[in-house]
Motif scaffolding. Structure first.
Motif, PDB file in Angstrom:
ATOM      1  N   PHE A 107     -25.856 -80.790 -18.926  1.00 57.68           N
ATOM      2  CA  PHE A 107     -24.609 -81.369 -18.422  1.00 57.68           C
ATOM      3  C   PHE A 107     -23.479 -80.338 -18.466  1.00 57.68           C
ATOM      4  O   PHE A 107     -23.458 -79.466 -19.345  1.00 57.68           O
ATOM      5  N   TYR A 108     -22.509 -80.487 -17.567  1.00 60.66           N
ATOM      6  CA  TYR A 108     -21.217 -79.818 -17.693  1.00 60.66           C
ATOM      7  C   TYR A 108     -20.319 -80.822 -18.412  1.00 60.66           C
ATOM      8  O   TYR A 108     -20.094 -81.927 -17.913  1.00 60.66           O
ATOM      9  N   ILE A 109     -19.817 -80.452 -19.580  1.00 61.07           N
ATOM     10  CA  ILE A 109     -19.233 -81.437 -20.484  1.00 61.07           C
ATOM     11  C   ILE A 109     -17.715 -81.314 -20.563  1.00 61.07           C
ATOM     12  O   ILE A 109     -17.181 -80.288 -20.974  1.00 61.07           O
ATOM     13  N   ASN A 110     -17.045 -82.387 -20.173  1.00 62.80           N
ATOM     14  CA  ASN A 110     -15.585 -82.463 -20.209  1.00 62.80           C
ATOM     15  C   ASN A 110     -15.162 -83.415 -21.321  1.00 62.80           C
ATOM     16  O   ASN A 110     -15.564 -84.570 -21.334  1.00 62.80           O
ATOM     17  N   LEU A 111     -14.357 -82.919 -22.233  1.00 65.34           N
ATOM     18  CA  LEU A 111     -13.799 -83.784 -23.283  1.00 65.34           C
ATOM     19  C   LEU A 111     -12.388 -84.184 -22.865  1.00 65.34           C
ATOM     20  O   LEU A 111     -11.548 -83.325 -22.590  1.00 65.34           O
ATOM     21  N   ILE A 112     -12.152 -85.481 -22.805  1.00 63.29           N
ATOM     22  CA  ILE A 112     -10.867 -85.978 -22.320  1.00 63.29           C
ATOM     23  C   ILE A 112     -10.157 -86.576 -23.529  1.00 63.29           C
ATOM     24  O   ILE A 112     -10.545 -87.625 -24.033  1.00 63.29           O
ATOM     25  N   THR A 113      -9.139 -85.876 -24.003  1.00 60.26           N
ATOM     26  CA  THR A 113      -8.608 -86.183 -25.339  1.00 60.26           C
ATOM     27  C   THR A 113      -7.089 -86.105 -25.391  1.00 60.26           C
ATOM     28  O   THR A 113      -6.459 -85.396 -24.608  1.00 60.26           O
TER      29      THR A 113
ATOM     30  N   ALA B  15     -19.095 -61.740  -9.699  1.00 63.38           N
ATOM     31  CA  ALA B  15     -19.687 -62.573 -10.758  1.00 63.38           C
ATOM     32  C   ALA B  15     -19.139 -63.984 -10.616  1.00 63.38           C
ATOM     33  O   ALA B  15     -18.062 -64.190 -10.046  1.00 63.38           O
ATOM     34  N   ILE B  16     -19.863 -64.940 -11.143  1.00 56.96           N
ATOM     35  CA  ILE B  16     -19.364 -66.327 -11.163  1.00 56.96           C
ATOM     36  C   ILE B  16     -18.048 -66.314 -11.938  1.00 56.96           C
ATOM     37  O   ILE B  16     -17.956 -65.718 -13.008  1.00 56.96           O
ATOM     38  N   ALA B  17     -17.049 -66.954 -11.366  1.00 55.98           N
ATOM     39  CA  ALA B  17     -15.707 -66.896 -11.962  1.00 55.98           C
ATOM     40  C   ALA B  17     -15.710 -67.508 -13.360  1.00 55.98           C
ATOM     41  O   ALA B  17     -16.473 -68.425 -13.655  1.00 55.98           O
ATOM     42  N   HIS B  18     -14.816 -66.978 -14.178  1.00 54.02           N
ATOM     43  CA  HIS B  18     -14.643 -67.459 -15.542  1.00 54.02           C
ATOM     44  C   HIS B  18     -14.386 -68.963 -15.530  1.00 54.02           C
ATOM     45  O   HIS B  18     -13.568 -69.444 -14.764  1.00 54.02           O
ATOM     46  N   GLY B  19     -15.095 -69.686 -16.375  1.00 49.80           N
ATOM     47  CA  GLY B  19     -14.898 -71.129 -16.446  1.00 49.80           C
ATOM     48  C   GLY B  19     -15.728 -71.919 -15.450  1.00 49.80           C
ATOM     49  O   GLY B  19     -15.687 -73.139 -15.447  1.00 49.80           O
ATOM     50  N   MET B  20     -16.479 -71.216 -14.592  1.00 51.22           N
ATOM     51  CA  MET B  20     -17.346 -71.911 -13.634  1.00 51.22           C
ATOM     52  C   MET B  20     -18.790 -71.754 -14.086  1.00 51.22           C
ATOM     53  O   MET B  20     -19.132 -70.796 -14.776  1.00 51.22           O
ATOM     54  N   ARG B  21     -19.604 -72.676 -13.677  1.00 55.35           N
ATOM     55  CA  ARG B  21     -21.021 -72.562 -14.017  1.00 55.35           C
ATOM     56  C   ARG B  21     -21.858 -72.889 -12.792  1.00 55.35           C
ATOM     57  O   ARG B  21     -21.601 -73.882 -12.110  1.00 55.35           O
ATOM     58  N   LEU B  22     -22.813 -72.028 -12.525  1.00 57.21           N
ATOM     59  CA  LEU B  22     -23.727 -72.253 -11.403  1.00 57.21           C
ATOM     60  C   LEU B  22     -25.059 -72.713 -11.967  1.00 57.21           C
ATOM     61  O   LEU B  22     -25.579 -72.095 -12.903  1.00 57.21           O
ATOM     62  N   GLN B  23     -25.592 -73.781 -11.437  1.00 56.64           N
ATOM     63  CA  GLN B  23     -26.949 -74.139 -11.867  1.00 56.64           C
ATOM     64  C   GLN B  23     -27.710 -74.852 -10.767  1.00 56.64           C
ATOM     65  O   GLN B  23     -27.132 -75.426  -9.851  1.00 56.64           O
ATOM     66  N   TRP B  24     -29.023 -74.782 -10.875  1.00 53.49           N
ATOM     67  CA  TRP B  24     -29.909 -75.459  -9.922  1.00 53.49           C
ATOM     68  C   TRP B  24     -30.085 -76.896 -10.360  1.00 53.49           C
ATOM     69  O   TRP B  24     -30.373 -77.168 -11.535  1.00 53.49           O
ATOM     70  N   ALA B  30     -30.419 -78.507  -4.802  1.00 53.38           N
ATOM     71  CA  ALA B  30     -29.378 -77.543  -4.431  1.00 53.38           C
ATOM     72  C   ALA B  30     -28.833 -76.851  -5.677  1.00 53.38           C
ATOM     73  O   ALA B  30     -28.926 -77.381  -6.785  1.00 53.38           O
ATOM     74  N   HIS B  31     -28.239 -75.675  -5.438  1.00 53.54           N
ATOM     75  CA  HIS B  31     -27.406 -75.079  -6.465  1.00 53.54           C
ATOM     76  C   HIS B  31     -26.059 -75.804  -6.449  1.00 53.54           C
ATOM     77  O   HIS B  31     -25.546 -76.142  -5.376  1.00 53.54           O
ATOM     78  N   VAL B  32     -25.513 -76.031  -7.624  1.00 53.79           N
ATOM     79  CA  VAL B  32     -24.166 -76.595  -7.688  1.00 53.79           C
ATOM     80  C   VAL B  32     -23.305 -75.698  -8.560  1.00 53.79           C
ATOM     81  O   VAL B  32     -23.797 -75.019  -9.467  1.00 53.79           O
ATOM     82  N   MET B  87     -14.478 -65.869  -3.244  1.00 54.02           N
ATOM     83  CA  MET B  87     -13.432 -65.275  -4.095  1.00 54.02           C
ATOM     84  C   MET B  87     -12.110 -65.985  -3.846  1.00 54.02           C
ATOM     85  O   MET B  87     -11.353 -66.261  -4.779  1.00 54.02           O
ATOM     86  N   GLN B  88     -11.859 -66.253  -2.580  1.00 59.23           N
ATOM     87  CA  GLN B  88     -10.616 -66.942  -2.221  1.00 59.23           C
ATOM     88  C   GLN B  88     -10.563 -68.317  -2.892  1.00 59.23           C
ATOM     89  O   GLN B  88      -9.510 -68.765  -3.334  1.00 59.23           O
ATOM     90  N   ARG B  89     -11.705 -68.968  -2.975  1.00 61.40           N
ATOM     91  CA  ARG B  89     -11.754 -70.287  -3.615  1.00 61.40           C
ATOM     92  C   ARG B  89     -11.931 -70.198  -5.123  1.00 61.40           C
ATOM     93  O   ARG B  89     -12.128 -71.216  -5.783  1.00 61.40           O
ATOM     94  N   ARG B  90     -11.969 -68.976  -5.643  1.00 54.25           N
ATOM     95  CA  ARG B  90     -12.110 -68.726  -7.080  1.00 54.25           C
ATOM     96  C   ARG B  90     -13.443 -69.205  -7.643  1.00 54.25           C
ATOM     97  O   ARG B  90     -13.537 -69.585  -8.806  1.00 54.25           O
ATOM     98  N   TRP B  91     -14.453 -69.179  -6.802  1.00 60.47           N
ATOM     99  CA  TRP B  91     -15.794 -69.464  -7.304  1.00 60.47           C
ATOM    100  C   TRP B  91     -16.384 -68.175  -7.876  1.00 60.47           C
ATOM    101  O   TRP B  91     -17.174 -68.199  -8.798  1.00 60.47           O
ATOM    102  N   LEU B  92     -15.987 -67.064  -7.263  1.00 58.55           N
ATOM    103  CA  LEU B  92     -16.460 -65.754  -7.699  1.00 58.55           C
ATOM    104  C   LEU B  92     -15.268 -64.898  -8.080  1.00 58.55           C
ATOM    105  O   LEU B  92     -14.156 -65.105  -7.594  1.00 58.55           O
ATOM    106  N   GLU B  93     -15.522 -63.935  -8.955  1.00 57.41           N
ATOM    107  CA  GLU B  93     -14.509 -62.918  -9.216  1.00 57.41           C
ATOM    108  C   GLU B  93     -15.215 -61.569  -9.241  1.00 57.41           C
ATOM    109  O   GLU B  93     -16.406 -61.493  -9.531  1.00 57.41           O
ATOM    110  N   ALA B  94     -14.467 -60.550  -8.884  1.00 55.18           N
ATOM    111  CA  ALA B  94     -15.051 -59.207  -8.880  1.00 55.18           C
ATOM    112  C   ALA B  94     -14.146 -58.298  -9.691  1.00 55.18           C
ATOM    113  O   ALA B  94     -13.130 -57.820  -9.196  1.00 55.18           O
ATOM    114  N   PRO B  95     -14.480 -58.114 -10.951  1.00 46.59           N
ATOM    115  CA  PRO B  95     -13.644 -57.253 -11.788  1.00 46.59           C
ATOM    116  C   PRO B  95     -13.619 -55.839 -11.198  1.00 46.59           C
ATOM    117  O   PRO B  95     -14.655 -55.393 -10.693  1.00 46.59           O
ATOM    118  N   PRO B  96     -12.483 -55.158 -11.237  1.00 48.85           N
ATOM    119  CA  PRO B  96     -12.383 -53.827 -10.659  1.00 48.85           C
ATOM    120  C   PRO B  96     -13.281 -52.821 -11.398  1.00 48.85           C
ATOM    121  O   PRO B  96     -13.580 -53.023 -12.546  1.00 48.85           O
TER     122      PRO B  96
END
Lengths: 408, 96
Positions: A107-113, B15-24, B30-32, B87-96
């Motif tokens: 899961f992607y887990i969101n804590l709403i607090t 790379a996948i942007a910070h705070g995002m997660r890609l998984q099958w 599908a990948h989400v 990148m524009q949608r902030r799904w990916l980032e490319a560190p310099p």
């Protein structure tokens, strides 16, 4: 912690990638978004809480083992976004255990607090368990908003939790529920959010269910207030640019088309209440005649696919006119069932927010009453809130929901 | 930087942007992409590109891999355009 009712952007990210749109065929998809309301216990007493007003009368909370079984069964169906909410979910001392299991399951887990109960030790344990995101809500309502704006005790607590969120490398998402008593402070709220380092801010206008429904006459803002708040938000956006994303959720009473509530009931959203009641929307206990299943007595697959409650509002066969023949029914699914019921007495009616609804006048009348109330001598000071007849969420009071107008 | 696609260097390492997660997700076939209270379902090609964006491989590497895997050629423009969009949608980032 309850924020106002859920926000439509949850699974409708703008610009879904090619092929990302969800088809609305007759086949029922998985419950992609699972919300576990782990407890109704909460140290706060918010006047806009969407929790049922008779929550004190609900049964005992599910055990850790029950919650873990629900997670496994829902994940097996394809649930992937998990919200852990309440009440205040930090009131459960098995929260870390539940998070760890959810993380293992993918899961992607969101804590709403509300942040109350968050400590350095707990945030570390939650991080280690695999928690992905913390949404920190500012309850405000009255005294707390005053605290917040005047940097007193509660604000200090929130700021401390925000700092914990930042130092533990979580995305900083703040949620503030807006209503007549605080909407004029949007500029200050955004400035505070910026000072706290927020990346996302949800300015969620109160939606009128549960305790908020009881307090609607006191909470509904005026159109002028709303326009000022939107202008302040626009100005702020222009100033800060992309570093902070602001979602401004308009109160739907001011709209002429209803929200696509839950993308249609039984479409993507499944909530489980503290006592195990499975809900097709947060407020579904409001709806009469809906026999809500309980995870204690049925598995999640049977609940989602087979239970009458979850099938009740799928498709459009249940709709009445003007929805039934309306081309927009595929966009808004007739709006919110709870709102249709609360305002018109019949959950199958069009959401009266829609100006095609024969009951739309009930919404415009409520807005007109808000205008008149606001024109009366100012009583915006939080200290006077009780004097205005606001009902604070409290487990000691149990209040049956009152229907505005009985009509078939 | 007025034309992100035009500026996208083939030696960038998205790379996948910070705070995002890609998984099958088998249930969605599908990948989400998962992020706070949100999800984007990716179509096949988008998923194939994103799942190769590991911050190590360059865009040129990714193109070469995709062309080899799918026995196609001339994918550079498509990949560059998608990476720019992501990148524009902030799904990916490319560190310099």
């Amino acid at each position: 912690m309850n924020t106002s009712a859920p926000v439509g952007h949850a699974l409708d990210a703008p610009g879904v990638a090619p092929g990302g749109t969800r088809s609305r065929s007759h086949t029922v998809g998985p419950p992609l978004w699972l919300l576990l309301e782990l407890t109704y216990r909460c140290p706060l007493h918010c006047v806009f809480c969407y929790n049922p007003t008779d929550f004190a009368n609900t049964g005992p909370e599910l055990s850790t083992a029950d919650w873990i079984r629900v997670l496994r069964e829902a994940r097996a169906l394809g649930a992937v976004q998990l919200g852990l909410s309440g009440g205040e979910p930090l009131a459960r001392d098995d929260l870390e255990e539940i998070v760890a299991e959810a993380h293992t399951l993918g899961f992607y887990i969101n804590l709403i607090t509300s942040g109350i109960g968050m400590t350095e030790a707990r945030i570390k344990a939650l991080k280690a368990a695999g928690l992905d995101h913390i949404q920190l809500s500012f309850q405000d309502s009255t005294r707390e908003m005053n605290d917040f704006l005047s940097s007193t005790r509660t604000f200090e607590l929130k700021a401390k939790v925000a700092e914990l969120i930042r130092t533990h490398d979580y995305p900083m998402v703040l949620n503030v529920v807006l209503h007549r008593l605080n909407i004029d402070h949007v500029g200050e709220i955004l400035a505070m959010a910026e000072a706290l380092g927020a990346q996302y801010v949800e300015l969620a206008n109160t939606q009128y269910y549960g305790w908020a429904w009881l307090n609607r006459e006191q909470l509904l803002p005026t159109r002028a207030q709303l326009e000022r708040a939107e202008a302040a938000t626009r100005a702020f956006r222009e100033r800060v640019g992309a570093k902070m994303q602001i979602y401004f959720v308009v109160p739907d009473y001011f709209e002429t088309r209803p929200k696509a509530c839950m993308s249609g009931l039984g479409s993507v959203f499944l909530a489980v209440a503290p006592d195990g009641t499975a809900l097709p929307c947060h407020a579904a206990r409001t709806l009469p005649g809906l026999e809500l299943p309980n995870v204690r007595g049925a598995d999640v697959r049977a609940i989602w696919y087979d239970s009458p409650a979850f099938n009740r509002f799928r498709g459009d066969a249940w709709m009445k006119e003007p929805c039934r023949s309306c081309p927009e029914k595929v966009k808004d699914f007739g709006g919110c069932r709870c709102q249709a019921y609360l305002l018109t007495g019949d959950a199958d009616n069009a959401d009266p927010v829609c100006d095609l609804s024969p009951h739309h006048h009930l919404v415009t009348a409520a807005v007109a009453r808000a205008e008149r109330a606001a024109a009366a001598p100012a009583v915006a000071a939080p200290q006077s809130a009780r004097a205005q007849g606001l009902t604070f969420r409290d487990h000691r009071v149990s209040i049956p929901v009152v229907i505005e107008e009985k009509r078939t | 930087m007025s034309d992100p696609a035009g500026e996208m260097a083939l030696d960038a390492r998205p790379a996948i942007a910070h705070g995002m997660r890609l998984q099958w997700e088998p249930a969605q076939d599908a990948h989400v992409l998962l992020y706070p209270e949100g999800m984007v379902k990716l179509n096949g090609p988008a998923g194939q590109i994103m799942s190769r964006c590991d911050g190590v491989r360059t865009i040129a590497d990714i193109v070469a891999d995709l062309e080899r895997t799918y026995k196609q050629s001339g994918l550079t423009a498509d990949v560059v355009a998608f990476v720019a969009l992501a990148m524009q949608r902030r799904w990916l980032e490319a560190p310099p």
